[in-house]
Design an enzyme around this catalytic site. Sequence first.
Site, PDB file in Angstrom:
ATOM      1  N   ASP A 139     -14.675   2.193   7.584  1.00 24.61           N
ATOM      2  CA  ASP A 139     -13.708   3.174   7.075  1.00 24.61           C
ATOM      3  C   ASP A 139     -14.362   4.118   6.074  1.00 24.61           C
ATOM      4  O   ASP A 139     -14.090   5.315   6.079  1.00 24.61           O
ATOM      5  CB  ASP A 139     -12.500   2.476   6.447  1.00 24.61           C
ATOM      6  CG  ASP A 139     -11.493   3.509   5.944  1.00 24.61           C
ATOM      7  OD1 ASP A 139     -10.974   4.277   6.776  1.00 24.61           O
ATOM      8  OD2 ASP A 139     -11.272   3.583   4.726  1.00 24.61           O
ATOM      9  N   LYS A 159      -8.171  -1.753   6.005  1.00 23.13           N
ATOM     10  CA  LYS A 159      -8.471  -2.177   4.624  1.00 23.13           C
ATOM     11  C   LYS A 159      -7.503  -3.283   4.190  1.00 23.13           C
ATOM     12  O   LYS A 159      -7.884  -4.213   3.485  1.00 23.13           O
ATOM     13  CB  LYS A 159      -8.373  -0.978   3.669  1.00 23.13           C
ATOM     14  CG  LYS A 159      -9.575  -0.052   3.808  1.00 23.13           C
ATOM     15  CD  LYS A 159      -9.501   1.141   2.885  1.00 23.13           C
ATOM     16  CE  LYS A 159      -8.428   2.084   3.297  1.00 23.13           C
ATOM     17  NZ  LYS A 159      -8.703   3.489   3.310  1.00 23.13           N
ATOM     18  N   HIS A 188       0.846  -1.194   0.000  1.00 20.53           N
ATOM     19  CA  HIS A 188       0.000   0.000   0.000  1.00 20.53           C
ATOM     20  C   HIS A 188       0.877   1.238   0.000  1.00 20.53           C
ATOM     21  O   HIS A 188       1.842   1.324   0.762  1.00 20.53           O
ATOM     22  CB  HIS A 188      -0.878   0.006   1.256  1.00 20.53           C
ATOM     23  CG  HIS A 188      -1.784   1.197   1.320  1.00 20.53           C
ATOM     24  ND1 HIS A 188      -3.013   1.229   0.698  1.00 20.53           N
ATOM     25  CD2 HIS A 188      -1.618   2.410   1.881  1.00 20.53           C
ATOM     26  CE1 HIS A 188      -3.574   2.400   0.903  1.00 20.53           C
ATOM     27  NE2 HIS A 188      -2.748   3.145   1.609  1.00 20.53           N
ATOM     28  N   SER A 222      -7.164   3.385   9.463  1.00 19.92           N
ATOM     29  CA  SER A 222      -7.903   3.414   8.202  1.00 19.92           C
ATOM     30  C   SER A 222      -7.184   2.548   7.156  1.00 19.92           C
ATOM     31  O   SER A 222      -7.790   1.695   6.494  1.00 19.92           O
ATOM     32  CB  SER A 222      -8.017   4.871   7.742  1.00 19.92           C
ATOM     33  OG  SER A 222      -8.353   4.953   6.392  1.00 19.92           O
ATOM     34  N   ARG A 231     -14.325  12.265   8.545  1.00 21.39           N
ATOM     35  CA  ARG A 231     -13.027  12.903   8.860  1.00 21.39           C
ATOM     36  C   ARG A 231     -12.703  13.989   7.835  1.00 21.39           C
ATOM     37  O   ARG A 231     -12.151  15.034   8.174  1.00 21.39           O
ATOM     38  CB  ARG A 231     -11.910  11.848   8.878  1.00 21.39           C
ATOM     39  CG  ARG A 231     -11.972  10.958  10.108  1.00 21.39           C
ATOM     40  CD  ARG A 231     -11.047   9.757   9.955  1.00 21.39           C
ATOM     41  NE  ARG A 231      -9.680  10.133   9.685  1.00 21.39           N
ATOM     42  CZ  ARG A 231      -8.814   9.387   8.992  1.00 21.39           C
ATOM     43  NH1 ARG A 231      -9.178   8.222   8.491  1.00 21.39           N
ATOM     44  NH2 ARG A 231      -7.584   9.805   8.794  1.00 21.39           N
TER      45      ARG A 231
HETATM   46  N1  URA Z   1      -5.373   6.820   3.170  1.00 20.50           N
HETATM   47  C1  URA Z   1      -6.347   6.087   3.783  1.00 20.50           C
HETATM   48  O1  URA Z   1      -6.774   5.063   3.274  1.00 20.50           O
HETATM   49  N2  URA Z   1      -6.824   6.542   4.951  1.00 20.50           N
HETATM   50  C2  URA Z   1      -6.384   7.674   5.561  1.00 20.50           C
HETATM   51  O2  URA Z   1      -6.854   8.004   6.637  1.00 20.50           O
HETATM   52  C3  URA Z   1      -5.389   8.418   4.909  1.00 20.50           C
HETATM   53  C4  URA Z   1      -4.883   7.954   3.702  1.00 20.50           C
END
Ligand code: URA
Length: 440
Positions: A161, A187, A82, A183, A168
Amino acid sequence: MRMYDLIKKKRDGNILTEEEIEFFLKGYVNGEIPDYQAAALLMAIYFKGMTPQETADFTMHMANSGEISDLTSIPGVKVDKHSTGGVGDKTTLIISPIVASTGAKVAKMSGRGLGHTGGTIDKLESIPGLKTNIEREKFLEIVKNIGVSVIGQSGDLDPADKKLYALRDVTATIDSIPLIASSIMSKKIAAGADCILLDVKIGSGAFMKTRPDAINLAKTMVSIGEHVGKKTLALVTNMDVPLGRAVGNSLEVIEACETLRGRGPKDLEALCIELSANMMYLAKLGSISKCRAMAKKAIEDGSALKKLKDMVAAQGGDASILEDYSGFKQAKFKYEVKAEKNGYIKSINTESCGRVAMILGAGRETKDSNIDFSAGIFLNKKVEEQINCGEVLATLYSDDIKKCKSAEKILLNAIKVSDTPTNHTQLIYARVSTEGVEKY
Ligand code: URA
């Protein structure tokens, strides 16, 4: 349990229990807890932080709010990666086939671009015919047979999320390290791989602006991953300038293919070798130096490019386009932006380049905007390179000449030219593992 008491507890700097975190996340996802109370708790977390245990509990309950992808039917070690986001970041298109060609399995879910940052799914969809919304069974089959598949994120993955991120975004609580870490990691955990490599970006185009913050975020995510039994590593890397020379969907696919042919920009190639080597290391294919050599060989002998072609064909795409790029949709205008003085490129503001690409049609202003796959920027000159007045700094690709003209002004402001040669920019700052932080 009352939401009011949880907000007050966190506001006063106390530690939430796992039951309290579960109560909040379940209640928020099913609509029993209203946005205003969730927003108050997020702001309390923003100011008071969360302990490693709270962050791990928050992450796991977010991951468990939806479907957890089951990859156990795929033999071998499944490794995911990621990036915290950037401009010109086409590394997934390069490292996934490199890693798959050496024996590890890459079953990857990626996102679309929004605002100034691009998304791998949009880049892949610039290949005619390629599908990213394929059936789960077919996705697993492709990974079993070829070793790699990249698809869009399933709608049922991590609903907590999706809801929290949107809240947010409008309550100034994005840039909290425990909230970003939970977050991203929720995922990744829901996506089901055995090990995770994180590319934490720092610089003008990234969430994290300083090295201490980026290292802190990397450490938090590595500790969450290890806490839930996934081998996790992070590289902390530069996003002060766009990665490579191409920004825009089909332009980036072409640059990815060129990199897999050993003809890519040096910064992009170097980062891809390091990311691939760390993914292979996580998959237990050998020491880092052995994995680095394997990554280089996969480029030299063409096996990584072949993997990419096999994946494209398996997902319904026209793989011949990776040989003959003229099959990509072509932009009507190729507009050259010329240097206004002699000198050396000192800096290129990454966020501005992302905005320019968006103006040209390559990115989305809102989730529902249409994108033009052929639009984007090619940076003929990059940081540290010499330029003469009148020479081409960058080429803009668009179907709309007016967009090229307004993009030109922003780009000229984003590129600073100095009279003297500039210092070498570092590409990789650190590698963060459970053993500690190794500075490069
Ligand atoms: N990328 C994400 O998936 N979540 C965040 O909070 C910030 C960047």
